[in-house]
Design an enzyme around this catalytic site. Sequence first.
Site, PDB file in Angstrom:
ATOM      1  N   GLY A   1      46.244  31.114  16.337  1.00 14.70           N
ATOM      2  CA  GLY A   1      44.852  31.321  16.319  1.00 14.70           C
ATOM      3  C   GLY A   1      43.992  30.460  15.753  1.00 14.70           C
ATOM      4  N   HIS A   2      43.478  29.771  16.557  1.00 12.51           N
ATOM      5  CA  HIS A   2      42.658  28.426  16.150  1.00 12.51           C
ATOM      6  C   HIS A   2      41.189  28.940  15.955  1.00 12.51           C
ATOM      7  CE1 HIS A   2      45.729  25.253  17.544  1.00 12.51           C
ATOM      8  NE2 HIS A   2      46.264  25.933  16.540  1.00 12.51           N
TER       9      HIS A   2
ATOM     10  N   ASP B   1      48.104  27.450  10.010  1.00 14.83           N
ATOM     11  CA  ASP B   1      46.977  27.713   9.335  1.00 14.83           C
ATOM     12  C   ASP B   1      46.397  26.802   8.398  1.00 14.83           C
ATOM     13  OD1 ASP B   1      47.253  30.291  10.507  1.00 14.83           O
ATOM     14  OD2 ASP B   1      48.267  30.836   8.873  1.00 14.83           O
TER      15      ASP B   1
ATOM     16  N   LYS C   1      43.722  23.659  11.638  1.00 11.39           N
ATOM     17  CA  LYS C   1      43.741  22.650  12.968  1.00 11.39           C
ATOM     18  C   LYS C   1      42.559  22.860  13.982  1.00 11.39           C
ATOM     19  CE  LYS C   1      47.983  24.125  13.911  1.00 11.39           C
ATOM     20  NZ  LYS C   1      48.312  24.768  12.700  1.00 11.39           N
TER      21      LYS C   1
ATOM     22  N   GLN D   1      51.099  26.306  14.922  1.00 15.85           N
ATOM     23  CA  GLN D   1      51.867  26.636  13.681  1.00 15.85           C
ATOM     24  C   GLN D   1      51.924  25.315  12.962  1.00 15.85           C
ATOM     25  OE1 GLN D   1      53.444  28.095  16.865  1.00 15.85           O
ATOM     26  NE2 GLN D   1      51.903  29.650  16.626  1.00 15.85           N
TER      27      GLN D   1
END
Length: 431
Positions: free
Chosen positions: A40-41, A13, A16, A225
């Site tokens: 989750g991007h 988080d 990225k 991650q």
Amino acid sequence: MANIILVGSQWGDEGKGKVVDIYTEFSDVVVRFQGGGNAGHTIVIGDEQIILHQIPSGILHQNKLCIIGNGMVLDLETLTEEINLLKQNGYFSDNSQLFISEEVHLVMPYHRLLDVGKEQKAGDKKIGTTGRGIGPAYSDKINRTGIRFIDLFDKHVFKEKLELNLAEKNPYLVNQLGQAECDSQELFEKFTALGKNLRPHLANISVKINQFIEDGKNIFFEGAQGALLDVDHGTYPYVTSSSTIAGAACAGCGIGPTKIDGVVGIVKAYSTRVGEGPFPTEQHNEIGKMLQEQGKEFGATTGRPRRCGWVDTVALKHAVRVNGFTSLALTKLDVLTGMEKIKICRSYRLDGREILDFPANIKEVADCEPVYEEVEGWNQDITKARHNEELPPATRNYIKILQELLGVEFILISVGAKRDDTILLKNPFEL
Ligand code: IMP
């Protein structure tokens, strides 16, 4: 041409998604090499927000090729939903944009049930997983019982593997975890149909990527991650089940380390963590709340509030070392705007000793007391800055101290959520 890896240097988080989106402009091919639907991007384009879990963010750009590497664990049900959502929003109109490794292991519905069931059973010893079945899918891979994408196209192999897995897992799911059992025929039919739809994307990605390298294309390896969630180098067992560091990129898509030209580490201007596990600089106070609110620190995958705290250079130096970063990108700097004083953790103190290397023993990590340097904050809006000189002196000082402590140069500074709210100092593909 250059081949660049980008990975998170904290607990994931780090922002990225936005940096990946920017660097995708400079690249021809974007590769995901580990993790799965736990990632989750979040990408903000204009007023639109898109969250991608399994497909590389490059999919939002036309003419960029995207690759799902063998090192990932892939959930075909949610992948199909992700593809449909992209198409409904006018993206991914060209099917030949996406390649999926024939060797990638699948996350099956029983992996999700195992993940959720084990977490429930663990009570206060739980890891705090995303519940996406990641751990059980990687366990099967290492245990040599996993089902790979290519298996779907040989119905005898697929059926046999499915039955073997369910013979072992159904009794455990029902009797030990109180979860539902899975029906072999139902899964066979469902996944055969999913596989058929996705078959045009099936590829030997090692051959493809090596060919792209030979052709002189810019290849971008998008990590998920972060270093402290790495299964070897993170706060084990409060980690994810894959190797999240730069070294994993090569194994996760079938290329040699000699092909890599640079590694960019993403550093958030403060620290956050979702799930359980030690977090030395966590702030259980107004500061933590302010970071959470200003930074919109809620999980992109699970919506869980993220734990927040000051930047931790002991943990970051560990990330610099295990990843061999050649440059850094600093994200969410604007979130610190309005803080009167900002703290930077320079070392830990444990039983009267100074600790400079991140401990392997998580009990020690939990007991470490951060030693802080306090610096002046700033009040000015920094979101419009596009050059370092446009930042207030206190902001520049904060960046300078971090850079000196980490010993690696910042080449990008993100000063707001939008793609344009960025100070681009160097293009990693031109280093
Ligand atoms: P899992 O990856 O779902 O097994 O979760 C293991 C640990 O990694 C939990 O603490 C999760 O919150 C954390 N985690 C997994 N993926 C992400 C991510 O993309 N960002 C932040 N934390 C993550």
